[in-house]
Write a protein that holds these residues in place. Sequence first.
Motif, PDB file in Angstrom:
ATOM      1  N   GLN A 151       0.827  -1.205   0.000  1.00  0.00           N
ATOM      2  CA  GLN A 151       0.000   0.000   0.000  1.00  0.00           C
ATOM      3  C   GLN A 151       0.858   1.249   0.000  1.00  0.00           C
ATOM      4  N   SER A 152       0.463   2.226  -0.801  1.00  0.00           N
ATOM      5  CA  SER A 152       1.189   3.491  -0.904  1.00  0.00           C
ATOM      6  C   SER A 152       0.733   4.434   0.201  1.00  0.00           C
ATOM      7  N   LEU A 153       1.704   4.934   0.975  1.00  0.00           N
ATOM      8  CA  LEU A 153       1.413   5.823   2.090  1.00  0.00           C
ATOM      9  C   LEU A 153       2.293   7.064   2.012  1.00  0.00           C
ATOM     10  N   THR A 154       1.890   8.117   2.718  1.00  0.00           N
ATOM     11  CA  THR A 154       2.679   9.342   2.748  1.00  0.00           C
ATOM     12  C   THR A 154       3.651   9.310   3.930  1.00  0.00           C
ATOM     13  N   ARG A 155       4.626  10.198   3.912  1.00  0.00           N
ATOM     14  CA  ARG A 155       5.579  10.280   5.024  1.00  0.00           C
ATOM     15  C   ARG A 155       4.863  10.586   6.330  1.00  0.00           C
ATOM     16  N   ALA A 156       3.856  11.439   6.260  1.00  0.00           N
ATOM     17  CA  ALA A 156       3.124  11.788   7.478  1.00  0.00           C
ATOM     18  C   ALA A 156       2.397  10.580   8.040  1.00  0.00           C
ATOM     19  N   GLN A 157       1.832   9.761   7.175  1.00  0.00           N
ATOM     20  CA  GLN A 157       1.085   8.591   7.638  1.00  0.00           C
ATOM     21  C   GLN A 157       1.974   7.562   8.304  1.00  0.00           C
ATOM     22  N   VAL A 158       3.217   7.439   7.844  1.00  0.00           N
ATOM     23  CA  VAL A 158       4.112   6.405   8.383  1.00  0.00           C
ATOM     24  C   VAL A 158       5.091   6.961   9.407  1.00  0.00           C
ATOM     25  N   GLY A 159       4.849   8.186   9.881  1.00  0.00           N
ATOM     26  CA  GLY A 159       5.724   8.764  10.893  1.00  0.00           C
ATOM     27  C   GLY A 159       5.645   8.061  12.242  1.00  0.00           C
ATOM     28  N   PRO A 160       4.435   7.779  12.757  1.00  0.00           N
ATOM     29  CA  PRO A 160       4.328   7.106  14.065  1.00  0.00           C
ATOM     30  C   PRO A 160       4.724   5.631  13.959  1.00  0.00           C
ATOM     31  N   THR A 161       5.165   5.070  15.067  1.00  0.00           N
ATOM     32  CA  THR A 161       5.526   3.648  15.106  1.00  0.00           C
ATOM     33  C   THR A 161       4.278   2.789  14.908  1.00  0.00           C
ATOM     34  N   PRO A 162       4.308   1.865  13.961  1.00  0.00           N
ATOM     35  CA  PRO A 162       3.137   1.015  13.738  1.00  0.00           C
ATOM     36  C   PRO A 162       3.101  -0.155  14.717  1.00  0.00           C
ATOM     37  N   SER A 163       1.934  -0.711  14.906  1.00  0.00           N
ATOM     38  CA  SER A 163       1.825  -2.001  15.582  1.00  0.00           C
ATOM     39  C   SER A 163       1.897  -3.077  14.505  1.00  0.00           C
ATOM     40  N   VAL A 164       2.321  -4.274  14.907  1.00  0.00           N
ATOM     41  CA  VAL A 164       2.476  -5.370  13.957  1.00  0.00           C
ATOM     42  C   VAL A 164       1.698  -6.581  14.466  1.00  0.00           C
ATOM     43  N   ALA A 165       0.706  -7.003  13.709  1.00  0.00           N
ATOM     44  CA  ALA A 165      -0.071  -8.193  14.053  1.00  0.00           C
ATOM     45  C   ALA A 165       0.461  -9.379  13.262  1.00  0.00           C
ATOM     46  N   ILE A 166       0.494 -10.539  13.890  1.00  0.00           N
ATOM     47  CA  ILE A 166       0.983 -11.759  13.257  1.00  0.00           C
ATOM     48  C   ILE A 166      -0.116 -12.822  13.332  1.00  0.00           C
ATOM     49  N   THR A 167      -0.582 -13.264  12.178  1.00  0.00           N
ATOM     50  CA  THR A 167      -1.635 -14.274  12.116  1.00  0.00           C
ATOM     51  C   THR A 167      -1.063 -15.591  11.610  1.00  0.00           C
ATOM     52  N   PRO A 168      -1.047 -16.633  12.429  1.00  0.00           N
ATOM     53  CA  PRO A 168      -0.502 -17.930  11.981  1.00  0.00           C
ATOM     54  C   PRO A 168      -1.274 -18.475  10.792  1.00  0.00           C
ATOM     55  N   ALA A 169      -0.570 -19.181   9.924  1.00  0.00           N
ATOM     56  CA  ALA A 169      -1.217 -19.759   8.745  1.00  0.00           C
ATOM     57  C   ALA A 169      -2.179 -20.867   9.119  1.00  0.00           C
ATOM     58  N   ASN A 170      -1.882 -21.578  10.191  1.00  0.00           N
ATOM     59  CA  ASN A 170      -2.775 -22.645  10.646  1.00  0.00           C
ATOM     60  C   ASN A 170      -2.472 -22.962  12.100  1.00  0.00           C
ATOM     61  N   SER A 171      -3.197 -23.907  12.646  1.00  0.00           N
ATOM     62  CA  SER A 171      -3.107 -24.209  14.073  1.00  0.00           C
ATOM     63  C   SER A 171      -1.797 -24.874  14.475  1.00  0.00           C
ATOM     64  N   THR A 172      -0.999 -25.334  13.503  1.00  0.00           N
ATOM     65  CA  THR A 172       0.272 -25.966  13.843  1.00  0.00           C
ATOM     66  C   THR A 172       1.379 -24.937  14.069  1.00  0.00           C
ATOM     67  N   VAL A 173       1.137 -23.685  13.700  1.00  0.00           N
ATOM     68  CA  VAL A 173       2.147 -22.636  13.835  1.00  0.00           C
ATOM     69  C   VAL A 173       2.043 -22.027  15.231  1.00  0.00           C
ATOM     70  N   THR A 174       3.127 -22.140  15.988  1.00  0.00           N
ATOM     71  CA  THR A 174       3.165 -21.548  17.321  1.00  0.00           C
ATOM     72  C   THR A 174       4.050 -20.310  17.305  1.00  0.00           C
ATOM     73  N   LEU A 175       3.672 -19.324  18.097  1.00  0.00           N
ATOM     74  CA  LEU A 175       4.397 -18.059  18.116  1.00  0.00           C
ATOM     75  C   LEU A 175       4.974 -17.799  19.504  1.00  0.00           C
ATOM     76  N   THR A 176       5.718 -18.787  19.993  1.00  0.00           N
ATOM     77  CA  THR A 176       6.353 -18.677  21.299  1.00  0.00           C
ATOM     78  C   THR A 176       7.832 -18.333  21.142  1.00  0.00           C
ATOM     79  N   GLY A 177       8.453 -17.945  22.237  1.00  0.00           N
ATOM     80  CA  GLY A 177       9.874 -17.622  22.190  1.00  0.00           C
ATOM     81  C   GLY A 177      10.108 -16.185  21.774  1.00  0.00           C
ATOM     82  N   ASN A 178      11.352 -15.898  21.386  1.00  0.00           N
ATOM     83  CA  ASN A 178      11.743 -14.548  20.999  1.00  0.00           C
ATOM     84  C   ASN A 178      11.853 -14.409  19.493  1.00  0.00           C
ATOM     85  N   PHE A 179      11.729 -13.146  19.051  1.00  0.00           N
ATOM     86  CA  PHE A 179      11.783 -12.838  17.632  1.00  0.00           C
ATOM     87  C   PHE A 179      12.572 -11.555  17.422  1.00  0.00           C
TER      88      PHE A 179
END
Length: 274
Positions: A64-92
């Motif tokens: 998606q095309s965004l402006t400098r003003a729109q991307v100035g603040p720190t974004p949040s990042v959501a992570i959606t597993p592809a399926n139930s076998t994907v675990t999101l434990t530990g460090n990244f």
Amino acid sequence: MFSAYLAPLLLAAVAVAQNTALEVEAIQAHFTAAGIVPSLLSTFNPSAVATLNFPGVGDIKPGQSLTRAQVGPTPSVAITPANSTVTLTGNFTLAMVDAGPVGSDESQGVTRHWLVNGATVADNKVANASAVAITQYAGPAPPAGSGPHRYVVILYEQPASFSPPEEFSQPNIGVSVFDVNAYAQNSGLGNIVAATYITVEEGQTTASLSATSAVVTSTLPVPSSTGSQSHSGSHSATSGGAAPSQTSQGNSATTLETSWGLVALLAGSFAAML
């Protein structure tokens, strides 16, 4: 009586899982169409979907095309597993780099705009509270007239054996050029769990830029809900090769919208009936 309620609930849950797996295939196609693969990343086999959300803008689609003003603040990042076998434990490790306009030579390195070690994923969101920000988030600021720059956000597995290079072992290092692939290899990072990208352009370019191909997500094969990869296992599955049924109309922001929250809602509804 319960079977009359159970069948539609299960069908809906399966549909959500299939849509998320299809999003994984779609982002692979986006990365190839935008030249991120193989120019920046030689391969890309994610086991989850990453979604950026900028304050005041909302969830962002890949490319998606965004402006400098729109991307100035720190974004949040959501992570959606592809399926139930994907675990999101530990460090990244979370990184954002400027891959430049399409056709750029990333062999000399890319500009680092964000680098966080020791991040965790809680409630499918990247949490940085106890992480070490090697480089604090710095909003994109492409040179005027240089064309639309691709800013790639990548989430890596960070195993216990992770050891960053000395020059990236202390927090609050400013924005600079570095080799993200060498950093991942030399520090012992694991697989890429998820990634996405945005485009930001300052002014109008007169330069000749390489063409990209749009992703037609409706042509992607519907994957099996059990066919995607676990981030802690080996990555086989879908190739990051050429995107199917492409056109030549530039970066596409097309993606499928889905919510794994629906699965929890359905499960809660069924539990209530019992």
